[in-house]
Design an enzyme around this catalytic site. Sequence first.
Site, short mmCIF file in Angstrom:
data_model
loop_
_atom_site.label_atom_id
_atom_site.label_comp_id
_atom_site.label_asym_id
_atom_site.label_seq_id
_atom_site.Cartn_x
_atom_site.Cartn_y
_atom_site.Cartn_z
N GLY A 57 74.81 56.05 -36.36
CA GLY A 57 73.50 56.66 -36.58
C GLY A 57 72.69 56.84 -35.32
O GLY A 57 71.53 56.43 -35.23
N LEU A 112 80.35 50.01 -30.47
CA LEU A 112 80.23 51.20 -31.30
C LEU A 112 78.92 51.10 -32.08
O LEU A 112 78.65 50.08 -32.71
CB LEU A 112 81.42 51.32 -32.24
CG LEU A 112 81.46 52.54 -33.18
CD1 LEU A 112 82.90 52.95 -33.46
CD2 LEU A 112 80.73 52.28 -34.51
N ILE A 113 78.12 52.16 -32.03
CA ILE A 113 76.83 52.19 -32.71
C ILE A 113 76.81 53.38 -33.65
O ILE A 113 77.14 54.51 -33.25
CB ILE A 113 75.67 52.30 -31.70
CG1 ILE A 113 75.75 51.16 -30.67
CG2 ILE A 113 74.32 52.28 -32.41
CD1 ILE A 113 74.71 51.25 -29.56
N SER A 125 69.06 59.92 -33.49
CA SER A 125 67.62 59.78 -33.23
C SER A 125 67.22 58.33 -33.41
O SER A 125 68.03 57.49 -33.80
CB SER A 125 66.80 60.67 -34.16
OG SER A 125 66.97 60.28 -35.51
N GLY A 126 65.97 58.03 -33.13
CA GLY A 126 65.38 56.75 -33.46
C GLY A 126 66.03 55.55 -32.80
O GLY A 126 66.44 55.60 -31.64
N ILE A 127 66.14 54.45 -33.54
CA ILE A 127 66.64 53.20 -32.99
C ILE A 127 68.07 53.36 -32.51
O ILE A 127 68.46 52.81 -31.48
CB ILE A 127 66.55 52.07 -34.04
CG1 ILE A 127 65.08 51.79 -34.38
CG2 ILE A 127 67.21 50.79 -33.52
CD1 ILE A 127 64.90 50.80 -35.53
N GLY A 128 68.90 54.10 -33.25
CA GLY A 128 70.30 54.27 -32.86
C GLY A 128 70.43 54.95 -31.52
O GLY A 128 71.21 54.51 -30.66
N TYR A 170 65.66 51.78 -51.85
CA TYR A 170 65.85 51.50 -50.42
C TYR A 170 65.82 50.00 -50.16
O TYR A 170 66.70 49.45 -49.48
CB TYR A 170 64.78 52.21 -49.60
CG TYR A 170 64.86 51.94 -48.12
CD1 TYR A 170 65.83 52.56 -47.34
CD2 TYR A 170 63.97 51.08 -47.50
CE1 TYR A 170 65.92 52.32 -45.97
CE2 TYR A 170 64.06 50.82 -46.14
CZ TYR A 170 65.02 51.44 -45.38
OH TYR A 170 65.10 51.20 -44.03
N SER A 187 65.87 45.94 -42.16
CA SER A 187 64.47 46.34 -42.23
C SER A 187 63.67 45.15 -42.74
O SER A 187 64.23 44.27 -43.39
CB SER A 187 64.31 47.52 -43.22
OG SER A 187 62.96 47.76 -43.53
#
Length: 278
Positions: free
Chosen positions: A9, A6-7, A12-15, A150, A137
């Site tokens: 987000g 299960l992933i 878009s992007g990395i997800g 952040y 990150s």
Amino acid sequence: MSKVVLITGTSSGIGLSAAVAAARAGFTTVATLRDPQRADALRKAAEEAGVQLDIRRLDVTDAASVAECIAGVVADHGRLDAVVNNAGAGHVGTLENESVDDVRQVMEVNFFGVVQVSKAALPHLRASGGRLVTVTSVGGVVGQPFNEAYCAAKFAVEGFMESLAPVAASVGVSVSVVEPGAVASEFVANVGVDLAEAIASAGAYAPALEAYLGRTRAMFASAAQSSDEAADTVLAALTAERPAFRLQTSDAARGFVGAKLADLDGSAVQAFTGGWIA
């Protein structure tokens, strides 16, 4: 029987890239996102790659949504072998110019969302001897100007997972964090800041903010890796026989994180990041 991942987000992007990569690698891939109406790019990418995805709604800030989604996955697929915590939101600001509630909201999405999904998943990962992978990150290691909230959230995730890892390992669950640097994705656009307005309203911090934004735009334009490249590291965390706890997605990210980990008194990092706003 293929393993189930299960992933979060994945709009878009990395997800998105990680979902497609995992499916291509043979995982039964549950790709989740807060708003299923934003799944068009995900569906298109899966179609172009010739893979199938199980696309479901999951809002990491909503406990009921998390519980319902994970219970549904286990009911439908019979197991859960891995979770990739990827959902998150960028934020640019500085303490004097924003509210404490603004900071709390950043923590809610980027830290407590990760905790909530991980807690719900752990009994099932324990049953399968599974893996818990969290996309953090380089900002979870190196504090960066105008990224106070952040970076605080990402630092919290890193500390939480570093502390959880040996405990989870004692019951057969592998825990890893993946640390991207600059990634060319919608994440940057989704920070939700009108840059001109932000500078105009920054008061005494306007010169520093303008310098930071100029440096950041240039860096993302010239040095950002693709989300597919970053997703390769996520896939490595899912498939390596013994994945490391901490994995960076590029040489640039490794150099950035390495500089912090070798900087015992903090002076090297302060000199480096201070140059971003000079």
